[in-house]
Design a protein around this motif. Structure first.
Motif, PDB file in Angstrom:
ATOM      1  N   THR A 255      39.189 -60.675 -23.125  1.00 11.88           N
ATOM      2  CA  THR A 255      38.334 -59.509 -23.344  1.00 11.88           C
ATOM      3  C   THR A 255      37.807 -59.010 -22.012  1.00 11.88           C
ATOM      4  OG1 THR A 255      37.651 -60.306 -25.529  1.00 11.88           O
ATOM      5  CG2 THR A 255      36.257 -58.641 -24.506  1.00 11.88           C
ATOM      6  N   VAL A 256      37.872 -57.677 -21.826  1.00  9.51           N
ATOM      7  CA  VAL A 256      37.339 -57.046 -20.622  1.00  9.51           C
ATOM      8  C   VAL A 256      36.403 -55.917 -21.044  1.00  9.51           C
ATOM      9  CG1 VAL A 256      39.340 -57.608 -19.199  1.00  9.51           C
ATOM     10  CG2 VAL A 256      39.311 -55.457 -20.481  1.00  9.51           C
ATOM     11  N   ARG A 257      35.630 -55.423 -20.106  1.00  7.47           N
ATOM     12  CA  ARG A 257      34.727 -54.318 -20.389  1.00  7.47           C
ATOM     13  C   ARG A 257      35.144 -53.106 -19.553  1.00  7.47           C
ATOM     14  NH1 ARG A 257      30.425 -53.836 -23.409  1.00  7.47           N
ATOM     15  NH2 ARG A 257      28.753 -52.341 -22.963  1.00  7.47           N
ATOM     16  N   THR A 258      35.168 -51.943 -20.194  1.00  2.00           N
ATOM     17  CA  THR A 258      35.578 -50.729 -19.490  1.00  2.00           C
ATOM     18  C   THR A 258      34.465 -50.247 -18.559  1.00  2.00           C
ATOM     19  OG1 THR A 258      34.765 -49.317 -21.279  1.00  2.00           O
ATOM     20  CG2 THR A 258      37.060 -50.008 -21.388  1.00  2.00           C
ATOM     21  N   ASP A 259      34.868 -49.441 -17.586  1.00  2.00           N
ATOM     22  CA  ASP A 259      33.887 -48.865 -16.673  1.00  2.00           C
ATOM     23  C   ASP A 259      33.341 -47.553 -17.254  1.00  2.00           C
ATOM     24  OD1 ASP A 259      35.861 -46.924 -16.237  1.00  2.00           O
ATOM     25  OD2 ASP A 259      36.590 -47.893 -14.418  1.00  2.00           O
ATOM     26  N   ALA A 260      32.548 -46.838 -16.473  1.00  2.00           N
ATOM     27  CA  ALA A 260      31.896 -45.622 -16.947  1.00  2.00           C
ATOM     28  C   ALA A 260      32.890 -44.511 -17.265  1.00  2.00           C
ATOM     29  CB  ALA A 260      30.890 -45.127 -15.916  1.00  2.00           C
ATOM     30  N   ALA A 261      34.107 -44.614 -16.759  1.00  2.00           N
ATOM     31  CA  ALA A 261      35.130 -43.604 -17.031  1.00  2.00           C
ATOM     32  C   ALA A 261      36.083 -44.035 -18.141  1.00  2.00           C
ATOM     33  CB  ALA A 261      35.923 -43.304 -15.771  1.00  2.00           C
ATOM     34  N   GLY A 262      35.857 -45.216 -18.743  1.00  2.00           N
ATOM     35  CA  GLY A 262      36.722 -45.700 -19.808  1.00  2.00           C
ATOM     36  C   GLY A 262      37.959 -46.438 -19.319  1.00  2.00           C
ATOM     37  N   GLY A 263      37.973 -46.831 -18.058  1.00  2.00           N
ATOM     38  CA  GLY A 263      39.119 -47.553 -17.523  1.00  2.00           C
ATOM     39  C   GLY A 263      38.841 -49.038 -17.356  1.00  2.00           C
ATOM     40  N   PHE A 264      39.889 -49.820 -17.195  1.00  2.00           N
ATOM     41  CA  PHE A 264      39.728 -51.251 -16.931  1.00  2.00           C
ATOM     42  C   PHE A 264      40.967 -51.787 -16.236  1.00  2.00           C
ATOM     43  CE2 PHE A 264      41.906 -51.299 -21.052  1.00  2.00           C
ATOM     44  CZ  PHE A 264      42.874 -52.267 -20.858  1.00  2.00           C
ATOM     45  N   THR A 265      40.813 -52.943 -15.612  1.00  2.00           N
ATOM     46  CA  THR A 265      41.932 -53.702 -15.056  1.00  2.00           C
ATOM     47  C   THR A 265      41.763 -55.152 -15.475  1.00  2.00           C
ATOM     48  OG1 THR A 265      42.146 -52.232 -13.143  1.00  2.00           O
ATOM     49  CG2 THR A 265      43.135 -54.408 -12.969  1.00  2.00           C
ATOM     50  N   ALA A 266      42.799 -55.723 -16.067  1.00  2.00           N
ATOM     51  CA  ALA A 266      42.739 -57.109 -16.541  1.00  2.00           C
ATOM     52  C   ALA A 266      43.926 -57.881 -16.001  1.00  2.00           C
ATOM     53  CB  ALA A 266      42.743 -57.140 -18.070  1.00  2.00           C
ATOM     54  N   ARG A 267      43.735 -59.197 -15.859  1.00  2.00           N
ATOM     55  CA  ARG A 267      44.824 -60.085 -15.422  1.00  2.00           C
ATOM     56  C   ARG A 267      45.096 -61.052 -16.566  1.00  2.00           C
ATOM     57  NH1 ARG A 267      48.181 -60.266 -11.422  1.00  2.00           N
ATOM     58  NH2 ARG A 267      47.613 -62.364 -10.730  1.00  2.00           N
ATOM     59  N   LEU A 268      46.062 -60.708 -17.419  1.00  2.00           N
ATOM     60  CA  LEU A 268      46.357 -61.489 -18.617  1.00  2.00           C
ATOM     61  C   LEU A 268      47.367 -62.590 -18.300  1.00  2.00           C
ATOM     62  CD1 LEU A 268      46.081 -61.833 -21.739  1.00  2.00           C
ATOM     63  CD2 LEU A 268      48.077 -60.310 -21.935  1.00  2.00           C
ATOM     64  N   LYS A 269      46.993 -63.816 -18.636  1.00  2.00           N
ATOM     65  CA  LYS A 269      47.911 -64.946 -18.461  1.00  2.00           C
ATOM     66  C   LYS A 269      48.794 -65.048 -19.693  1.00  2.00           C
ATOM     67  CE  LYS A 269      48.046 -69.851 -17.226  1.00  2.00           C
ATOM     68  NZ  LYS A 269      47.231 -71.058 -16.936  1.00  2.00           N
ATOM     69  N   VAL A 270      50.105 -64.999 -19.485  1.00  2.00           N
ATOM     70  CA  VAL A 270      51.059 -64.996 -20.592  1.00  2.00           C
ATOM     71  C   VAL A 270      51.788 -66.335 -20.614  1.00  2.00           C
ATOM     72  CG1 VAL A 270      53.059 -63.854 -21.615  1.00  2.00           C
ATOM     73  CG2 VAL A 270      51.351 -62.506 -20.382  1.00  2.00           C
ATOM     74  N   ASN A 271      51.513 -67.123 -21.659  1.00  2.00           N
ATOM     75  CA  ASN A 271      52.151 -68.432 -21.808  1.00  2.00           C
ATOM     76  C   ASN A 271      53.282 -68.419 -22.832  1.00  2.00           C
ATOM     77  OD1 ASN A 271      50.422 -70.000 -20.001  1.00  2.00           O
ATOM     78  ND2 ASN A 271      48.800 -69.675 -21.518  1.00  2.00           N
ATOM     79  N   SER A 272      53.137 -67.599 -23.853  1.00  2.00           N
ATOM     80  CA  SER A 272      54.102 -67.610 -24.948  1.00  2.00           C
ATOM     81  C   SER A 272      55.453 -67.074 -24.494  1.00  2.00           C
ATOM     82  CB  SER A 272      53.586 -66.782 -26.121  1.00  2.00           C
ATOM     83  OG  SER A 272      54.573 -66.673 -27.126  1.00  2.00           O
ATOM     84  N   LYS A 273      56.508 -67.823 -24.731  1.00  2.00           N
ATOM     85  CA  LYS A 273      57.849 -67.392 -24.350  1.00  2.00           C
ATOM     86  C   LYS A 273      58.370 -66.273 -25.261  1.00  2.00           C
ATOM     87  CE  LYS A 273      59.224 -71.857 -22.367  1.00  2.00           C
ATOM     88  NZ  LYS A 273      60.204 -72.980 -22.423  1.00  2.00           N
ATOM     89  N   GLY A 274      57.717 -66.123 -26.414  1.00  2.00           N
ATOM     90  CA  GLY A 274      58.178 -65.094 -27.347  1.00  2.00           C
ATOM     91  C   GLY A 274      57.546 -63.730 -27.113  1.00  2.00           C
ATOM     92  N   THR A 275      56.675 -63.606 -26.107  1.00  2.00           N
ATOM     93  CA  THR A 275      55.982 -62.341 -25.862  1.00  2.00           C
ATOM     94  C   THR A 275      56.970 -61.228 -25.544  1.00  2.00           C
ATOM     95  OG1 THR A 275      53.970 -63.416 -25.092  1.00  2.00           O
ATOM     96  CG2 THR A 275      54.343 -61.153 -24.365  1.00  2.00           C
ATOM     97  N   SER A 276      56.817 -60.099 -26.275  1.00  2.00           N
ATOM     98  CA  SER A 276      57.681 -58.935 -26.043  1.00  2.00           C
ATOM     99  C   SER A 276      56.888 -57.710 -25.621  1.00  2.00           C
ATOM    100  CB  SER A 276      58.463 -58.604 -27.323  1.00  2.00           C
ATOM    101  OG  SER A 276      57.567 -58.337 -28.394  1.00  2.00           O
ATOM    102  N   GLY A 277      55.563 -57.818 -25.602  1.00  2.00           N
ATOM    103  CA  GLY A 277      54.760 -56.676 -25.206  1.00  2.00           C
ATOM    104  C   GLY A 277      53.301 -57.060 -25.065  1.00  2.00           C
ATOM    105  N   VAL A 278      52.505 -56.115 -24.573  1.00  2.00           N
ATOM    106  CA  VAL A 278      51.070 -56.304 -24.388  1.00  2.00           C
ATOM    107  C   VAL A 278      50.352 -55.119 -25.015  1.00  2.00           C
ATOM    108  CG1 VAL A 278      49.205 -56.495 -22.699  1.00  2.00           C
ATOM    109  CG2 VAL A 278      51.403 -57.617 -22.264  1.00  2.00           C
ATOM    110  N   VAL A 279      49.260 -55.396 -25.728  1.00  2.00           N
ATOM    111  CA  VAL A 279      48.445 -54.340 -26.326  1.00  2.00           C
ATOM    112  C   VAL A 279      47.010 -54.474 -25.843  1.00  2.00           C
ATOM    113  CG1 VAL A 279      49.872 -54.142 -28.394  1.00  2.00           C
ATOM    114  CG2 VAL A 279      47.949 -55.743 -28.372  1.00  2.00           C
ATOM    115  N   ALA A 280      46.238 -53.392 -26.020  1.00  2.00           N
ATOM    116  CA  ALA A 280      44.813 -53.415 -25.733  1.00  2.00           C
ATOM    117  C   ALA A 280      44.123 -52.576 -26.793  1.00  2.00           C
ATOM    118  CB  ALA A 280      44.518 -52.859 -24.337  1.00  2.00           C
ATOM    119  N   TYR A 281      42.963 -53.029 -27.281  1.00  2.00           N
ATOM    120  CA  TYR A 281      42.296 -52.287 -28.348  1.00  2.00           C
ATOM    121  C   TYR A 281      40.799 -52.564 -28.342  1.00  2.00           C
ATOM    122  CZ  TYR A 281      42.988 -56.848 -30.632  1.00  2.00           C
ATOM    123  OH  TYR A 281      43.023 -58.197 -30.916  1.00  2.00           O
TER     124      TYR A 281
END
Length: 455
Positions: A255-281
């Motif tokens: 979980t990350v928090r957006t800035d005053a303009a609605g943007g963010f930068t995250a560093r997601l650690k991906v362990n699952s070998k089955g991962t086919s994409g990344v989402v944010a919501y």
């Protein structure tokens, strides 16, 4: 039909849609009935009611210098538009054409050409109400003394602010003459509003979920971090960034928090070998309205391949949410003049295909305009339906029909599927429809437009 909220300060369109709600709007036109014993005939396509000339009682007051009393006469006029099927937010140009004014030249003096300037009002009703000011050019042929005023036209533009059936009726008008002296002949509708001359059918402008994400890299080994950049989210909001394996989320989540303009930068650690994409919501679970993605990501499996072996990898590409309908005209049964009652029929079958491969379900809603005809209108609230839907074998989701009841201009749900870990499939949707026709509705064909929206 609902629309997504558009946040201020969002980025240009090229960066807007990693994913978002999509909408399809279909007009099932010609929900029509014939109030009488004859068979019903519906138009080939759903179209707004055409404009028609109307007559209305008018009281015109000649200039005091004429020394004559007010004139109680009849005006014949017609209203036309440049766009009979606009979307909310569109500008519509209206032409108010008086083909037979109630007033005439009140004096014996002949009037030369191009000294008359008409102005007036158009009454807006139905889904949107108000009065539109219209004006015409200073142009006319010569008018003999005590002769009839010639036809004239006035135009004006208004912005559509509501979806549905919008009626246009002629209103008061004024004839200004500029010859020797400035004189006005105002003409008012005796019993306002005047009859409806034109009806337009406005549809909602699809909203846009402009949230978007991009990845710093499209692949990585198990346990590596990927940089996820988000834009156009709600400012100062918590956002979940998660890995996706097909339609299901993996345990790779943060979980990350957006800035005053609605943007963010995250560093997601991906362990699952089955991962086919990344989402944010935003929120506690994935929502197409408040989410972005999936952005494609591939985990490079670095497990050594045994000797004399070959590693095979297959990819499944996500599709779209779409719908088609078997036709765009529905014929309702006829009812008898004097008796009224239910004019019934069946909607054209709608096929919904959900090949997105995500966790979001879908909803198919509909709303209808008033039914207009030679005798006036039948209110949209008189139309009801009993929805039905069927799920094709093998579909992960199960279609749920909407509740039986009134459709109306506010709308109702025709069918839907819920959110789930894995969703999708193909679905057949239809409904029994019934229009409650009041007794002694004047004979003729009455037509309304049913608009379906898939989200």
């Amino acid at each position: 039909m609902a629309s997504a909220t558009r946040n201020a300060g969002r980025r240009p369109a090229a960066r807007r849609r990693a994913a978002g709600r999509r909408r399809w709007t279909a007009a099932l036109g010609g929900l029509a009935l014939l109030a009488g014993a004859a068979a019903l005939a519906a138009p080939a396509r759903a179209t707004p009611a055409a404009s028609a000339p109307v007559d209305f009682a008018t009281r015109c007051v000649p200039p005091p210098i004429a020394g004559i009393p007010p004139i109680n006469g009849t005006t014949t006029a017609e209203i036309t538009v440049d766009n009979a099927a606009p979307k909310v937010g569109d500008a519509v140009t209206v032409t108010y054409r008086v083909t037979k004014p109630a007033a005439s030249n009140p004096v014996d003096l002949a009037l030369p050409a191009d000294i008359m300037t008409p102005t007036g009002k158009v009454t807006i009703g139905g889904a949107q109400t108000g009065a539109l000011t219209v004006a015409g050019p200073k142009k006319n042929p010569p008018v003999p003394g005590k002769g009839e005023f010639p036809p004239f036209a006035m135009t004006g533009t208004f912005t559509v602010t509501a979806a549905g059936s919008i009626t246009l009726s002629p209103g008061d008008y004024n004839i200004h003459t500029s010859y020797i002296m400035e004189l006005d002949t105002p003409c008012a509708v005796s019993s306002p509003p005047a009859p409806v001359s034109s009806t337009i059918v406005a549809s909602e402008r699809p909203g846009a979920n402009e949230r978007a994400i991009s990845l710093g890299t499209a692949s990585g080994k198990p346990g590596e971090r990927v940089t996820v950049t988000g834009t156009a989210f709600t400012p100062l909001a918590d956002v979940t960034v998660a890995g996706r394996a097909g339609g299901a989320e993996t345990a790779d989540k943060m979980t990350v928090r957006t800035d005053a303009a609605g943007g963010f930068t995250a560093r997601l650690k991906v362990n699952s070998k089955g991962t086919s994409g990344v989402v944010a919501y935003e929120g506690s679970s994935w929502s197409a309205d408040k989410g972005a993605g999936p952005a494609a990501y591939t985990v490079v499996d670095d497990t050594p391949v045994p000797g004399n072996s070959q590693q095979l990898t297959a990819s499944v590409v996500a599709g779209t949410l779409s719908m088609t309908q078997a036709g765009d005209a529905v014929r309702l049964s006829a009812v008898n003049f004097g008796a009224g009652g239910a004019a019934t029929g069946d909607l054209q079958k709608v096929t919904v295909r959900d090949f997105r491969g995500g966790p979001a379900g879908w909803s198919l809603t509909g709303k209808v305009t008033d039914f207009t005809g030679p005798g006036g209108r039948i209110e949209a609230g008189k139309l009801g339906w009993t929805p039905a839907c069927a799920t094709e074998t093998g579909s992960p989701s199960t279609c749920v029909p909407g509740s039986a009841g009134t459709v109306g201009s506010a709308g109702a749900t025709l069918a839907s599927t819920p959110n789930g870990t894995v969703t999708g499939g193909e679905f057949a949707v239809d409904a029994k429809v019934s229009l409650d026709v009041p007794a002694f509705t004047p004979p003729g064909a009455y037509t309304g437009v049913l608009t379906l929206t898939l989200t």
